[in-house]
Design a protein around this motif. Structure first.
Motif, PDB file in Angstrom:
ATOM      1  N   LEU A   7       0.829  -1.204   0.000  1.00  0.00           N
ATOM      2  CA  LEU A   7       0.000   0.000   0.000  1.00  0.00           C
ATOM      3  C   LEU A   7       0.866   1.258   0.000  1.00  0.00           C
ATOM      4  N   LEU A   8       1.928   1.259   0.765  1.00  0.00           N
ATOM      5  CA  LEU A   8       2.840   2.411   0.797  1.00  0.00           C
ATOM      6  C   LEU A   8       3.563   2.601  -0.541  1.00  0.00           C
ATOM      7  N   VAL A   9       3.957   1.512  -1.189  1.00  0.00           N
ATOM      8  CA  VAL A   9       4.615   1.595  -2.501  1.00  0.00           C
ATOM      9  C   VAL A   9       3.645   2.177  -3.526  1.00  0.00           C
ATOM     10  N   VAL A  10       2.415   1.671  -3.543  1.00  0.00           N
ATOM     11  CA  VAL A  10       1.403   2.179  -4.486  1.00  0.00           C
ATOM     12  C   VAL A  10       1.129   3.651  -4.217  1.00  0.00           C
ATOM     13  N   LEU A  11       0.989   4.027  -2.966  1.00  0.00           N
ATOM     14  CA  LEU A  11       0.763   5.422  -2.606  1.00  0.00           C
ATOM     15  C   LEU A  11       1.930   6.300  -3.046  1.00  0.00           C
ATOM     16  N   GLY A  12       3.152   5.824  -2.864  1.00  0.00           N
ATOM     17  CA  GLY A  12       4.336   6.560  -3.309  1.00  0.00           C
ATOM     18  C   GLY A  12       4.355   6.758  -4.811  1.00  0.00           C
ATOM     19  N   ILE A  13       3.990   5.722  -5.559  1.00  0.00           N
ATOM     20  CA  ILE A  13       3.943   5.820  -7.025  1.00  0.00           C
ATOM     21  C   ILE A  13       2.888   6.838  -7.452  1.00  0.00           C
ATOM     22  N   LEU A  14       1.744   6.835  -6.791  1.00  0.00           N
ATOM     23  CA  LEU A  14       0.685   7.804  -7.106  1.00  0.00           C
ATOM     24  C   LEU A  14       1.146   9.240  -6.854  1.00  0.00           C
ATOM     25  N   VAL A  15       1.798   9.481  -5.743  1.00  0.00           N
ATOM     26  CA  VAL A  15       2.276  10.826  -5.416  1.00  0.00           C
ATOM     27  C   VAL A  15       3.292  11.301  -6.444  1.00  0.00           C
ATOM     28  N   VAL A  16       4.216  10.453  -6.814  1.00  0.00           N
ATOM     29  CA  VAL A  16       5.219  10.819  -7.821  1.00  0.00           C
ATOM     30  C   VAL A  16       4.551  11.086  -9.169  1.00  0.00           C
ATOM     31  N   GLY A  17       3.583  10.253  -9.558  1.00  0.00           N
ATOM     32  CA  GLY A  17       2.864  10.461 -10.819  1.00  0.00           C
ATOM     33  C   GLY A  17       2.115  11.778 -10.847  1.00  0.00           C
ATOM     34  N   ILE A  18       1.450  12.114  -9.753  1.00  0.00           N
ATOM     35  CA  ILE A  18       0.729  13.392  -9.678  1.00  0.00           C
ATOM     36  C   ILE A  18       1.711  14.561  -9.744  1.00  0.00           C
ATOM     37  N   ALA A  19       2.834  14.457  -9.060  1.00  0.00           N
ATOM     38  CA  ALA A  19       3.839  15.525  -9.081  1.00  0.00           C
ATOM     39  C   ALA A  19       4.374  15.749 -10.492  1.00  0.00           C
ATOM     40  N   ILE A  20       4.597  14.694 -11.225  1.00  0.00           N
ATOM     41  CA  ILE A  20       5.079  14.811 -12.610  1.00  0.00           C
ATOM     42  C   ILE A  20       4.020  15.479 -13.476  1.00  0.00           C
ATOM     43  N   ALA A  21       2.762  15.082 -13.330  1.00  0.00           N
ATOM     44  CA  ALA A  21       1.680  15.684 -14.122  1.00  0.00           C
ATOM     45  C   ALA A  21       1.544  17.174 -13.837  1.00  0.00           C
ATOM     46  N   VAL A  22       1.629  17.569 -12.571  1.00  0.00           N
ATOM     47  CA  VAL A  22       1.546  18.987 -12.198  1.00  0.00           C
ATOM     48  C   VAL A  22       2.735  19.752 -12.775  1.00  0.00           C
ATOM     49  N   GLY A  23       3.905  19.178 -12.732  1.00  0.00           N
ATOM     50  CA  GLY A  23       5.097  19.825 -13.292  1.00  0.00           C
ATOM     51  C   GLY A  23       4.970  20.056 -14.782  1.00  0.00           C
TER      52      GLY A  23
END
Length: 125
Positions: A7-23
């Motif tokens: 769950l923590l790995v999936v959550l980490g991947i989601l956060v990184v993906g959102i950060a890339i999209a915002v950038g």
């Protein structure tokens, strides 16, 4: 791995993906704004050329107190920011810029006192 770790790995991947999209979105907005600012700056330079033309007497190659006959110098009419077109009349001169990056057009009017204003933006600005 335990369920909590997955769950923590999936959550980490989601956060990184959102950060890339915002950038990426911020970069696109900055590019459009930068292109608009560059076009306005180019229009200021072109308007100075037009006002000098108006103030120059006819025998010296100017307009003799009118914008009629003004043409944008070849060097200023097209660059990496936009293509520019002038529509002169006796008391004012309208400039239209079409973005080379596909964002839209900018229209501005140079008045009889040499003040560039009445900016109109169309497109993705």
């Amino acid at each position: 791995m335990g369920t909590q770790q997955i769950l923590l790995v999936v959550l980490g991947i989601l956060v990184v993906g959102i950060a890339i999209a915002v950038g990426i979105a911020m970069f696109g907005a900055t590019l459009a704004e930068s292109n608009k600012d560059a076009i306005v700056n180019d229009m200021m330079n072109i308007s100075q050329s037009a006002y000098r033309y108006k103030l120059t007497p006819v025998p010296f190659g100017g307009g003799g107190r009118t914008y009629s006959g003004y043409a944008i110098p070849e060097k200023l009419a097209d660059n990496e920011n936009a293509s520019y077109i002038a529509t002169p009349s006796t008391q004012n001169c309208s400039f239209t810029a079409t973005s080379k990056l596909g964002f839209g057009t900018v229209v501005a009017v140079l008045d009889s006192m040499g003040v560039l204003g009445t900016f109109t933006y169309t497109g993705e600005w």
